[in-house]
Scaffold this motif. Structure first.
Motif, PDB file in Angstrom:
ATOM      1  N   LEU A   1     -16.095  -5.745  -5.975  1.00  0.00           N
ATOM      2  CA  LEU A   1     -14.665  -6.004  -6.031  1.00  0.00           C
ATOM      3  C   LEU A   1     -13.886  -4.707  -6.192  1.00  0.00           C
ATOM      4  CD1 LEU A   1     -12.271  -7.982  -6.194  1.00  0.00           C
ATOM      5  CD2 LEU A   1     -12.678  -8.165  -8.661  1.00  0.00           C
ATOM      6  N   TYR A   2     -12.936  -4.513  -5.274  1.00  0.00           N
ATOM      7  CA  TYR A   2     -11.962  -3.435  -5.392  1.00  0.00           C
ATOM      8  C   TYR A   2     -10.626  -4.046  -5.801  1.00  0.00           C
ATOM      9  CZ  TYR A   2     -14.682   0.086  -2.739  1.00  0.00           C
ATOM     10  OH  TYR A   2     -15.617   0.994  -2.298  1.00  0.00           O
ATOM     11  N   ALA A   3      -9.936  -3.396  -6.736  1.00  0.00           N
ATOM     12  CA  ALA A   3      -8.552  -3.724  -7.048  1.00  0.00           C
ATOM     13  C   ALA A   3      -7.712  -2.541  -6.598  1.00  0.00           C
ATOM     14  CB  ALA A   3      -8.373  -3.962  -8.541  1.00  0.00           C
ATOM     15  N   VAL A   4      -6.754  -2.778  -5.708  1.00  0.00           N
ATOM     16  CA  VAL A   4      -6.006  -1.659  -5.128  1.00  0.00           C
ATOM     17  C   VAL A   4      -4.510  -1.861  -5.332  1.00  0.00           C
ATOM     18  CG1 VAL A   4      -7.835  -1.225  -3.454  1.00  0.00           C
ATOM     19  CG2 VAL A   4      -5.911  -2.645  -2.771  1.00  0.00           C
ATOM     20  N   ALA A   5      -3.866  -0.803  -5.795  1.00  0.00           N
ATOM     21  CA  ALA A   5      -2.426  -0.829  -6.076  1.00  0.00           C
ATOM     22  C   ALA A   5      -2.000   0.585  -6.416  1.00  0.00           C
ATOM     23  CB  ALA A   5      -2.120  -1.759  -7.253  1.00  0.00           C
ATOM     24  N   PRO A   6      -0.691   0.856  -6.428  1.00  0.00           N
ATOM     25  CA  PRO A   6      -0.229   2.117  -7.024  1.00  0.00           C
ATOM     26  C   PRO A   6      -0.608   2.151  -8.502  1.00  0.00           C
ATOM     27  CG  PRO A   6       1.526   1.017  -5.806  1.00  0.00           C
ATOM     28  CD  PRO A   6       0.411   0.030  -5.945  1.00  0.00           C
ATOM     29  N   ASP A   7      -0.559   3.312  -9.096  1.00  0.00           N
ATOM     30  CA  ASP A   7      -0.970   3.439 -10.495  1.00  0.00           C
ATOM     31  C   ASP A   7      -0.175   2.507 -11.400  1.00  0.00           C
ATOM     32  OD1 ASP A   7      -2.542   4.917 -12.564  1.00  0.00           O
ATOM     33  OD2 ASP A   7      -0.527   5.401 -13.257  1.00  0.00           O
TER      34      ASP A   7
ATOM     35  N   PRO B   1      -0.215   0.925  -1.148  1.00  0.00           N
ATOM     36  CA  PRO B   1      -0.560   1.674   0.061  1.00  0.00           C
ATOM     37  C   PRO B   1      -0.865   3.137  -0.276  1.00  0.00           C
ATOM     38  CG  PRO B   1       1.500   0.452   0.355  1.00  0.00           C
ATOM     39  CD  PRO B   1       1.173   0.435  -1.100  1.00  0.00           C
ATOM     40  N   ALA B   2      -1.743   3.740   0.496  1.00  0.00           N
ATOM     41  CA  ALA B   2      -2.142   5.121   0.277  1.00  0.00           C
ATOM     42  C   ALA B   2      -1.336   6.011   1.207  1.00  0.00           C
ATOM     43  CB  ALA B   2      -3.635   5.280   0.532  1.00  0.00           C
ATOM     44  N   PHE B   3      -0.215   6.525   0.731  1.00  0.00           N
ATOM     45  CA  PHE B   3       0.648   7.362   1.548  1.00  0.00           C
ATOM     46  C   PHE B   3       0.295   8.850   1.423  1.00  0.00           C
ATOM     47  CE2 PHE B   3       3.555   3.679   0.754  1.00  0.00           C
ATOM     48  CZ  PHE B   3       3.620   3.246   2.072  1.00  0.00           C
ATOM     49  N   ASP B   4      -0.307   9.225   0.310  1.00  0.00           N
ATOM     50  CA  ASP B   4      -0.654  10.619   0.050  1.00  0.00           C
ATOM     51  C   ASP B   4      -2.019  10.931   0.658  1.00  0.00           C
ATOM     52  OD1 ASP B   4      -1.572  13.024  -1.204  1.00  0.00           O
ATOM     53  OD2 ASP B   4      -0.129  12.709  -2.816  1.00  0.00           O
TER      54      ASP B   4
ATOM     55  N   ARG C   1       9.798   1.340  -4.004  1.00  0.00           N
ATOM     56  CA  ARG C   1      10.081   2.575  -3.283  1.00  0.00           C
ATOM     57  C   ARG C   1      11.510   2.997  -3.597  1.00  0.00           C
ATOM     58  NH1 ARG C   1       7.209   4.438   1.657  1.00  0.00           N
ATOM     59  NH2 ARG C   1       9.183   5.428   2.170  1.00  0.00           N
ATOM     60  N   ASP C   2      11.701   4.260  -3.875  1.00  0.00           N
ATOM     61  CA  ASP C   2      13.043   4.730  -4.225  1.00  0.00           C
ATOM     62  C   ASP C   2      14.040   4.501  -3.094  1.00  0.00           C
ATOM     63  OD1 ASP C   2      12.132   5.540  -6.678  1.00  0.00           O
ATOM     64  OD2 ASP C   2      11.784   7.617  -6.063  1.00  0.00           O
ATOM     65  N   ASP C   3      13.564   4.598  -1.840  1.00  0.00           N
ATOM     66  CA  ASP C   3      14.470   4.429  -0.707  1.00  0.00           C
ATOM     67  C   ASP C   3      14.584   2.981  -0.247  1.00  0.00           C
ATOM     68  OD1 ASP C   3      12.017   4.011   0.486  1.00  0.00           O
ATOM     69  OD2 ASP C   3      12.096   5.798   1.756  1.00  0.00           O
TER      70      ASP C   3
ATOM     71  N   ALA D   1       1.257  -1.253   5.358  1.00  0.00           N
ATOM     72  CA  ALA D   1       0.352  -1.983   4.475  1.00  0.00           C
ATOM     73  C   ALA D   1      -0.658  -2.792   5.278  1.00  0.00           C
ATOM     74  CB  ALA D   1       1.145  -2.897   3.542  1.00  0.00           C
ATOM     75  N   PHE D   2      -0.207  -3.459   6.323  1.00  0.00           N
ATOM     76  CA  PHE D   2      -1.128  -4.232   7.164  1.00  0.00           C
ATOM     77  C   PHE D   2      -2.090  -3.313   7.915  1.00  0.00           C
ATOM     78  CE2 PHE D   2       1.593  -7.808   6.276  1.00  0.00           C
ATOM     79  CZ  PHE D   2       0.759  -8.907   6.415  1.00  0.00           C
ATOM     80  N   ARG D   3      -1.615  -2.168   8.363  1.00  0.00           N
ATOM     81  CA  ARG D   3      -2.512  -1.232   9.059  1.00  0.00           C
ATOM     82  C   ARG D   3      -3.623  -0.749   8.128  1.00  0.00           C
ATOM     83  NH1 ARG D   3       2.381   0.420  11.760  1.00  0.00           N
ATOM     84  NH2 ARG D   3       2.859   1.948  10.128  1.00  0.00           N
ATOM     85  N   GLN D   4      -3.273  -0.485   6.884  1.00  0.00           N
ATOM     86  CA  GLN D   4      -4.290  -0.021   5.945  1.00  0.00           C
ATOM     87  C   GLN D   4      -5.268  -1.133   5.577  1.00  0.00           C
ATOM     88  OE1 GLN D   4      -2.836   2.374   2.648  1.00  0.00           O
ATOM     89  NE2 GLN D   4      -1.338   3.412   3.949  1.00  0.00           N
ATOM     90  N   ALA D   5      -4.788  -2.354   5.472  1.00  0.00           N
ATOM     91  CA  ALA D   5      -5.679  -3.490   5.222  1.00  0.00           C
ATOM     92  C   ALA D   5      -6.658  -3.662   6.378  1.00  0.00           C
ATOM     93  CB  ALA D   5      -4.863  -4.759   5.009  1.00  0.00           C
ATOM     94  N   TYR D   6      -6.169  -3.500   7.592  1.00  0.00           N
ATOM     95  CA  TYR D   6      -7.015  -3.618   8.783  1.00  0.00           C
ATOM     96  C   TYR D   6      -8.121  -2.565   8.756  1.00  0.00           C
ATOM     97  CZ  TYR D   6      -8.124  -4.167  13.778  1.00  0.00           C
ATOM     98  OH  TYR D   6      -8.757  -4.398  14.979  1.00  0.00           O
ATOM     99  N   ALA D   7      -7.757  -1.342   8.379  1.00  0.00           N
ATOM    100  CA  ALA D   7      -8.739  -0.249   8.368  1.00  0.00           C
ATOM    101  C   ALA D   7      -9.859  -0.504   7.371  1.00  0.00           C
ATOM    102  CB  ALA D   7      -8.034   1.071   8.045  1.00  0.00           C
ATOM    103  N   MET D   8      -9.574  -1.140   6.254  1.00  0.00           N
ATOM    104  CA  MET D   8     -10.591  -1.396   5.233  1.00  0.00           C
ATOM    105  C   MET D   8     -11.705  -2.326   5.717  1.00  0.00           C
ATOM    106  SD  MET D   8      -8.199  -2.356   2.008  1.00  0.00           S
ATOM    107  CE  MET D   8      -6.882  -1.320   1.395  1.00  0.00           C
ATOM    108  N   LEU D   9     -11.343  -3.253   6.594  1.00  0.00           N
ATOM    109  CA  LEU D   9     -12.249  -4.353   6.933  1.00  0.00           C
ATOM    110  C   LEU D   9     -13.306  -3.974   7.958  1.00  0.00           C
ATOM    111  CD1 LEU D   9      -9.634  -7.227   7.093  1.00  0.00           C
ATOM    112  CD2 LEU D   9     -11.694  -7.252   5.675  1.00  0.00           C
ATOM    113  N   LYS D  10     -14.459  -4.611   7.818  1.00  0.00           N
ATOM    114  CA  LYS D  10     -15.480  -4.559   8.850  1.00  0.00           C
ATOM    115  C   LYS D  10     -15.000  -5.375  10.051  1.00  0.00           C
ATOM    116  CE  LYS D  10     -19.148  -4.811   5.342  1.00  0.00           C
ATOM    117  NZ  LYS D  10     -20.252  -5.662   4.807  1.00  0.00           N
TER     118      LYS D  10
END
Length: 279
Positions: free
Chosen positions: A99-105, A131-134, A163-165, A173-182
């Motif tokens: 199990l991974y839990a993913v979020a900003p700090d 999301p991992a922007f850095d 987000r400040d802006d 967010a969806f693109r990063q979720a897609y990348a994680m998956l097999k």
């Protein structure tokens, strides 16, 4: 019974009921998985406050619909206080899963509390940024997850939450979720459902989001919609409350004003969508 795919006439706003399934949208499901999931929902490590919400959130039915197996590598996006984590952790721990839990700090306080309260069970949860922007952010390795789950979060990304802006970052967010998956992996989405004829402004301010918007974002990232369910539907919710979705329980944004009325309505009407990353 197999969960049927959506047909053209209902692709925007409606969803199919799940029914009692033994083959869940292409995933073989048997007595062993059911027993493990039942045990996880009944785990004594769950808080009583979280158990009280089971009639609205239907955890066993929802995880069964998404086909989450106890041996899977699962990513839970923005776990918040750990409502689903309390179920996923024992379920995956007993079955050899991960199990991974993913979020900003700022979104990890709930997971940190769980780890402090029960290190043997929750200590093995891995964490990453999302999301991992850095460029230096910690990420779930690409192509390693069997299932990615997000519960009531897409509207936040769309609203630019935290987000400040205040810019919409849902597509990323969806693109990063897609990348994680097999290839063949599943993205499970539950969110507050906005009627399709509602204005875009309501989507950016009410906490509700349209099924068509979630589909557009997921499909733009490469996902295919495999199935939808009415497990988490609530026909009493008209999605037009004075303080948006937060008017309803458990938030009760209006505090004691008409509290009995909103308690009788219950928690929000929610879409439950199962997307797949093509092989």
């Amino acid at each position: 019974m197999t969960v049927k795919p959506l047909f053209a006439a209902i692709l925007l706003g409606a969803a199919l009921p799940i029914a009692a399934c033994q083959t869940v949208a292409g995933t073989q499901w048997g007595a062993a998985q059911d027993a493990a999931l039942t045990a996880a929902v009944a785990a004594p490590t769950r808080s009583e406050a979280n158990r009280l919400r089971d009639p609205y959130r239907h955890p066993a039915e929802t995880l069964r619909f998404f086909g989450v197996k106890p041996s899977d590598t699962v990513v839970e996006i923005w776990p918040g206080g750990g409502w689903y984590t309390e179920i996923l952790a024992p379920y995956l721990a007993a079955g050899g899963g991960r199990l991974y839990a993913v979020a900003p700090d700022w979104g990890m306080s709930g997971i940190k509390k769980l780890k402090d309260a029960n290190a043997p069970l929750y200590g093995s949860i891995e964490t990453a940024d999302f999301p991992a922007f850095d460029a230096n952010a910690t990420r779930v390795p690409d192509g390693t997850a069997d299932v990615v789950l997000t519960f009531r979060n897409v509207h936040n990304w769309r609203m630019g939450y935290r987000r400040d802006d205040k810019q919409d970052y849902s597509a990323e967010a969806f693109r990063q979720a897609y990348a994680m998956l097999k290839p063949g992996g599943v993205l499970g989405v539950v969110d507050h459902r906005l009627p399709e004829d509602a204005s875009d402004e309501r989507e950016r301010s009410s906490g509700y989001i349209k099924v068509s918007t979630v589909r557009r974002l997921a499909e733009a990232a490469g996902f295919k919609l495999e199935a939808a369910s009415e497990i988490n539907a609530n026909p009493k919710d008209t999605a037009d409350w004075p303080n948006g979705v937060w008017t309803l329980p458990p938030s009760y944004a209006l505090k004691d004003t008409d509290r009995a009325k909103y308690a009788a309505i219950g928690e929000s009407d929610r879409m439950t969508l199962k997307f797949v990353k093509p092989r």
